[in-house]
Design an enzyme around this catalytic site. Structure first.
Site, PDB file in Angstrom:
ATOM      1  CG  HIS A 343      -7.684  -3.478 -13.506  1.00  0.00           C
ATOM      2  ND1 HIS A 343      -7.506  -3.222 -12.162  1.00  0.00           N
ATOM      3  CD2 HIS A 343      -6.746  -4.385 -13.838  1.00  0.00           C
ATOM      4  CE1 HIS A 343      -6.491  -3.934 -11.719  1.00  0.00           C
ATOM      5  NE2 HIS A 343      -6.022  -4.655 -12.704  1.00  0.00           N
ATOM      6  CE  LYS A 521     -13.114  10.316  -9.098  1.00  0.00           C
ATOM      7  NZ  LYS A 521     -13.627   8.989  -8.668  1.00  0.00           N
ATOM      8  NE  ARG A 522      -5.691  10.329 -17.080  1.00  0.00           N
ATOM      9  CZ  ARG A 522      -4.796   9.748 -17.914  1.00  0.00           C
ATOM     10  NH1 ARG A 522      -3.835   8.984 -17.424  1.00  0.00           N
ATOM     11  NH2 ARG A 522      -4.869   9.926 -19.227  1.00  0.00           N
ATOM     12  CE  LYS A 527     -11.841   7.619 -14.232  1.00  0.00           C
ATOM     13  NZ  LYS A 527     -11.718   6.740 -13.054  1.00  0.00           N
ATOM     14  CB  THR A 629      -8.189   2.834  -5.388  1.00  0.00           C
ATOM     15  OG1 THR A 629      -7.700   3.538  -6.525  1.00  0.00           O
ATOM     16  CG2 THR A 629      -8.257   1.356  -5.679  1.00  0.00           C
ATOM     17  CE  LYS A 633      -5.380   5.514  -3.176  1.00  0.00           C
ATOM     18  NZ  LYS A 633      -5.014   5.758  -4.590  1.00  0.00           N
TER      19      LYS A 633
HETATM   20  C1  LIG Z   1      -5.013   0.041 -23.308  1.00  0.00           C
HETATM   21  C2  LIG Z   1      -5.245   1.345 -22.634  1.00  0.00           C
HETATM   22  C3  LIG Z   1      -5.656   1.145 -21.193  1.00  0.00           C
HETATM   23  C4  LIG Z   1      -4.759   1.476 -20.168  1.00  0.00           C
HETATM   24  C5  LIG Z   1      -5.154   1.295 -18.841  1.00  0.00           C
HETATM   25  C6  LIG Z   1      -6.401   0.783 -18.566  1.00  0.00           C
HETATM   26  C7  LIG Z   1      -6.759   0.572 -17.118  1.00  0.00           C
HETATM   27  C8  LIG Z   1      -7.409  -0.728 -16.906  1.00  0.00           C
HETATM   28  C9  LIG Z   1      -7.636   1.639 -16.661  1.00  0.00           C
HETATM   29  C10 LIG Z   1      -7.694   1.690 -15.154  1.00  0.00           C
HETATM   30  O1  LIG Z   1      -6.839   2.234 -14.530  1.00  0.00           O
HETATM   31  N1  LIG Z   1      -8.765   1.129 -14.610  1.00  0.00           N
HETATM   32  C11 LIG Z   1      -9.045   1.391 -13.217  1.00  0.00           C
HETATM   33  O2  LIG Z   1      -8.470   0.359 -12.431  1.00  0.00           O
HETATM   34  C12 LIG Z   1      -8.639   0.613 -11.034  1.00  0.00           C
HETATM   35  C13 LIG Z   1      -7.873  -0.451 -10.263  1.00  0.00           C
HETATM   36  O3  LIG Z   1      -8.542  -1.665 -10.334  1.00  0.00           O
HETATM   37  C14 LIG Z   1     -10.117   0.685 -10.659  1.00  0.00           C
HETATM   38  O4  LIG Z   1     -10.234   1.004  -9.308  1.00  0.00           O
HETATM   39  C15 LIG Z   1     -10.841   1.706 -11.515  1.00  0.00           C
HETATM   40  O5  LIG Z   1     -12.228   1.655 -11.275  1.00  0.00           O
HETATM   41  C16 LIG Z   1     -10.569   1.444 -12.986  1.00  0.00           C
HETATM   42  O6  LIG Z   1     -11.121   2.467 -13.808  1.00  0.00           O
HETATM   43  C17 LIG Z   1      -7.285   0.443 -19.558  1.00  0.00           C
HETATM   44  C18 LIG Z   1      -6.889   0.631 -20.901  1.00  0.00           C
END
Ligand SMILES: CCc1ccc([C@H](C)CC(=O)N[C@@H]2O[C@H](CO)[C@@H](O)[C@H](O)[C@H]2O)cc1
Length: 789
Positions: A343, A521-522, A527, A629, A633
């Site tokens: 992701h 978004k975060r 971003k 995503t 929406k």
């Molecule tokens: C280890 C810390 C950590 C926690 C969560 C993440 C996630 C992968 C971050 C995340 O939410 N990524 C998002 O995933 C979405 C679903 O596929 C995508 O639509 C977003 O572009 C992406 O930033 C990375 C690292």
């Protein structure tokens, strides 16, 4: 329904109608809905068992569920019945729904995707189980104190979580630490710590209740609840020590969504839920199958990013240490079960555990990872290694242990092949596939936007709820003035609803006829919320200079949390709030521009903001947002996108047509190229008087006169590094915003463009995404007879 609610009020809550609180009514309604839900859940569970059909196991550290009452009532087709019953009882459905806390068991995109996937798996009738952690505290609550983010613990479990069923009979020992002895050709792990994983099940019922799956969340319990001896000695802390230690494992969700923490507790959380899930799915398999070698025909295990990647070594451990398979056979068998979804490309988000830490927590797994590495190197000389430079690289582990690896948008998957897994891609050219993300239209249109979904259903029937491609029929309505007026009226009703909420909760009045420009978004540098607020200041400057120039009034709406340790992101939040305070009190531009940043953005807030949006901000540095995503929406709810060629924006633009998308900025290739040019940022700033002026105002403290130097660092960083090319994309972003201004002035044409966006979102249903996984990765079918889907 009315009698059921009253019965639950009386016997479930011990209350009579006259003395019931909103909470009591919500619990009574939820229990009544839960009863109906169970009547769909149990038969599906029984049939999944009886049919012995292959199941999907979706392992995710996060499930960003949000509220459930409305979703459950809607999927069961009981919304009107519930509303009528409550009305008869003198209660208001909306008030009761609003009382439910969000289940905020996720950070952002990854967690919400998992929740949308669960809804699609159930609606498609694919036997599946989601596995995750039952955090006591979900994502922190955000508040602003003098414009700065402060975090408070989230407390969703302080009240009864009515949708879950505790399963005290489903418990597994999870072991950590200790050492491994090898004798008589076998490995014997002697752990130093054991906790018990206990299951809590939440039913996931699909549309019209035709199938039901389970979300199984694990909680940690101590092996010994209470140490009476310590207590009797008066050492009360020691008496509760083992319980406190055990509960710590699931106490709270790590709030980082792009930077791996490297914390031991995070690793323990990852192993805790993964081991419990592997033990659970093997118990279920072995209850109906004798030969462990047929596991890949009965179980498809999907890893939601690297967070559950330990599943590979854990499965091999059980197959070798418990079922005495050979190491090679076990590795091959495990690989046939496992799929891995990546992701993110952000280097800081890729999990790399120090070998010493990993070995201390999971000594047997480290041994097995060595075997996996050796096995892979034997077959592919010079291949990237899992164990490298003293780290355990979880990305390489997940890739090597999976039979399929996927990215989450076409561009992202391409970049995964070209960058982060380039070498492994060369070795395994068939392994990486694309599965572009999607969203469930049940929550993100049917439930959150009744005005628009009602109109669509009146025109097309409700087939779109399970077949979103049917929306394309609306493309023929772009010339239908009457229909467009109703379409616009639905949007305006949502904008009025939002405007009232903003006035009530923030005391800011906003004009529902202004363009609602939304970025939610975060908070993260890639971003580029920073570029958005810089553009806002530039616009404000122009409006102040020429207030009568026929501006399109705008309301800039921001929403989003920063990881508590991410200081630059917190500075950006502070800046947005500082700028908002100055602009919102400016008499000259008061009817032209407002900036609104409600605290504590979450799933429920998104369900109010997205239906009211005219413009969707998807402005990440190209090559950085894996998919997005939220972008889907917004478009589904009739907003136009201003965005870069990044993530799924590329595919959204392909589906809606370039003429219905406000594109700007450098492409991913151009970004890479521009970064090679020394001083690219300073050059870009010097080439933009508009940007120079804005940066000058900010650095001089125009928005924080009481603390002049507050943004010296932030602006300095733009001049010196600007890794995410805010400076280089600023002018094209500004000009494109002005193009959007002009377009908005032609309401009919804007409505036609918005309608095409809604009509073109069929591809972005998570039903289509799940069908892709089911066909390309999991090789599973639906229990709903062909054509019933
Ligand atoms: C280890 C810390 C950590 C926690 C969560 C993440 C996630 C992968 C971050 C995340 O939410 N990524 C998002 O995933 C979405 C679903 O596929 C995508 O639509 C977003 O572009 C992406 O930033 C990375 C690292």
């Amino acid at each position: 329904m009315k009698d059921e609610i009253l019965r639950h009020l009386r016997y479930g809550l011990g209350k009579d109608a006259a003395h019931s609180s909103v909470y009591d009514w919500r619990m009574a309604l939820s229990r009544a809905l839960r009863d109906r839900m169970v009547d769909h859940w149990i038969p599906s569970t029984q049939e999944a068992y009886a049919s012995g059909s292959k199941r999907v196991y979706y392992l995710s550290m996060e499930f960003l569920i949000g509220r459930l009452v409305e979703d459950m009532a809607s999927n069961l087709g009981l919304v009107d019945e519930a509303k009528a019953a409550l009305k008869e009882l003198g209660q208001d459905y909306e008030t009761i729904v609003k009382d439910e806390p969000d289940a905020a068991l996720g950070n952002g995109g990854l967690g919400r995707l998992a929740a949308c996937f669960m809804d699609s798996l159930a609606t498609l009738g694919i036997p599946a189980m989601g596995y995750g952690i039952r955090y006591e505290h979900g994502l922190f609550e955000q508040d602003f104190v003098e414009g700065q983010q402060v975090e408070r613990p989230e407390t969703w479990l302080q009240q009864d979580h009515i949708w879950e069923f505790e399963r005290p009979e489903v418990q597994y020992p999870i072991t950590f630490g200790g050492h491994v002895e090898h004798h008589d050709g076998k490995a014997h792990w002697h752990p130093s710590e054991t906790v018990i994983a206990t299951a809590f099940d939440t039913p996931v019922i699909g549309w019209e209740g035709r199938w039901g799956n389970t979300l199984r969340l694990w909680a940690a319990m101590p092996t010994k609840v209470f140490d009476l001896a310590s207590f009797n000695r008066g050492d009360y802390l020691a008496a509760g020590r083992s319980e406190a230690l055990a509960r710590t494992i699931c106490r709270v969700l790590y709030p980082d969504d792009t930077t791996e923490t490297g914390k031991e507790l995070r690793l323990k959380q990852e192993y805790f839920f993964t081991s419990a899930s592997i033990q659970d799915l093997l118990r279920r398999f072995l209850s109906t199958h004798a030969d462990i070698r047929t596991l890949p025909d009965a179980a498809a295990i999907q890893l939601n990013d690297t967070h559950p990647a330990i599943a590979g070594p854990e499965l091999v451990r059980v197959l070798v240490d418990k079922h005495e398979l050979g190491m090679d056979e076990a590795i091959a068998l495990a690989r046939r079960c496992l799929g891995y979804t990546n992701h993110t490309l952000l280097p800081e988000a890729l999990e790399r555990w120090p070998e010493w830490l990993f070995g201390r927590v999971l000594p047997r797994h480290l041994e097995i990872i060595r075997e996996i590495d050796a096995d892979h190197l034997r077959r592919h000389e010079g291949a990237p290694k899992i164990l490298d430079h003293g780290n355990v690289n979880m990305g390489e582990l997940a890739f090597i242990m999976a039979h399929k690896v996927n990215g989450v948008s076409a561009l992202h998957t391409d970049l995964v092949k070209k960058t982060v897994f380039n070498d492994l891609h060369k070795i395994h050219p068939q392994r990486i596939v694309n599965q572009t993300n999607g969203i469930t239209q049940r929550r993100w249109l049917k439930t959150c936007n009744p005005a628009l979904s009602g109109l669509i259903t009146r025109e097309l029937g409700n087939g779109w709820v399970t077949d979103l491609d049917l929306l394309s029929q609306l493309k023929s309505r772009t010339g239908d003035v009457a229909f467009k007026e109703e379409f616009v009226a639905a949007k305006r009703a949502n904008k009025v609803r939002l405007a009232n909420w903003v006035t009530e909760t923030m005391g800011i009045s906003i004009d529902p006829d202004a363009m609602f420009d939304v970025q939610i978004k975060r908070i993260h540098e890639y971003k580029r919320q920073l570029m958005n607020i810089l553009e806002t200041v530039a616009l404000w400057n122009e409006m102040r200079a020429h207030p009568d120039a026929g501006w399109t009034p705008r309301v800039k709406i921001f929403g989003g949390k920063a990881a508590p340790g991410y200081h630059v992101a917190k500075e950006i939040i502070h800046l947005i709030n500082d700028v908002a305070a100055v602009i919102n009190s400016d008499e000259i531009t008061k009817d032209l521009l407002k900036v609104v940043y409600p605290p504590n953005y979450n799933v429920t807030m998104a369900e109010v903001l997205i239906p009211a949006a005219d413009l969707s901000e998807q402005i990440s540095t190209a090559g950085k947002e894996a998919s997005g995503t939220g972008n889907m929406k917004f478009a589904l709810n009739g907003a136009l996108t201003i965005g870069t060629l990044d993530g799924a924006n590329v595919e959204i633009r392909e589906h809606v047509g370039p003429e219905n998308f406000f594109l700007f900025g450098l492409t991913a290739e151009e970004v890479m190229e521009r970064r090679t040019q020394p001083g690219f940022a300073r050059a870009a700033i010097e080439a933009s008087p508009r940007l120079q002026r804005v940066l000058g105002q900010i650095v001089e403290g125009r928005f924080c006169p009481q603390d002049q130097g507050r943004y010296h660092g932030l602006v300095g960083m733009l001049y010196d590094s600007d890794y995410f090319l805010v400076t280089c994309d600023f002018d094209s972003y500004y000009d494109t915003q002005r193009r959007a201004d002009e377009a908005y002035k032609n309401a009919r044409n804007w409505a036609a463009m918005a309608l095409v966006n809604t009509a073109s979102m069929g591809f972005f249903s998570s039903d289509r995404t799940i069908k892709g996984y089911a066909h390309d990765i999991w090789h599973v079918g639906s229990r709903l007879g062909a054509g019933e889907e």
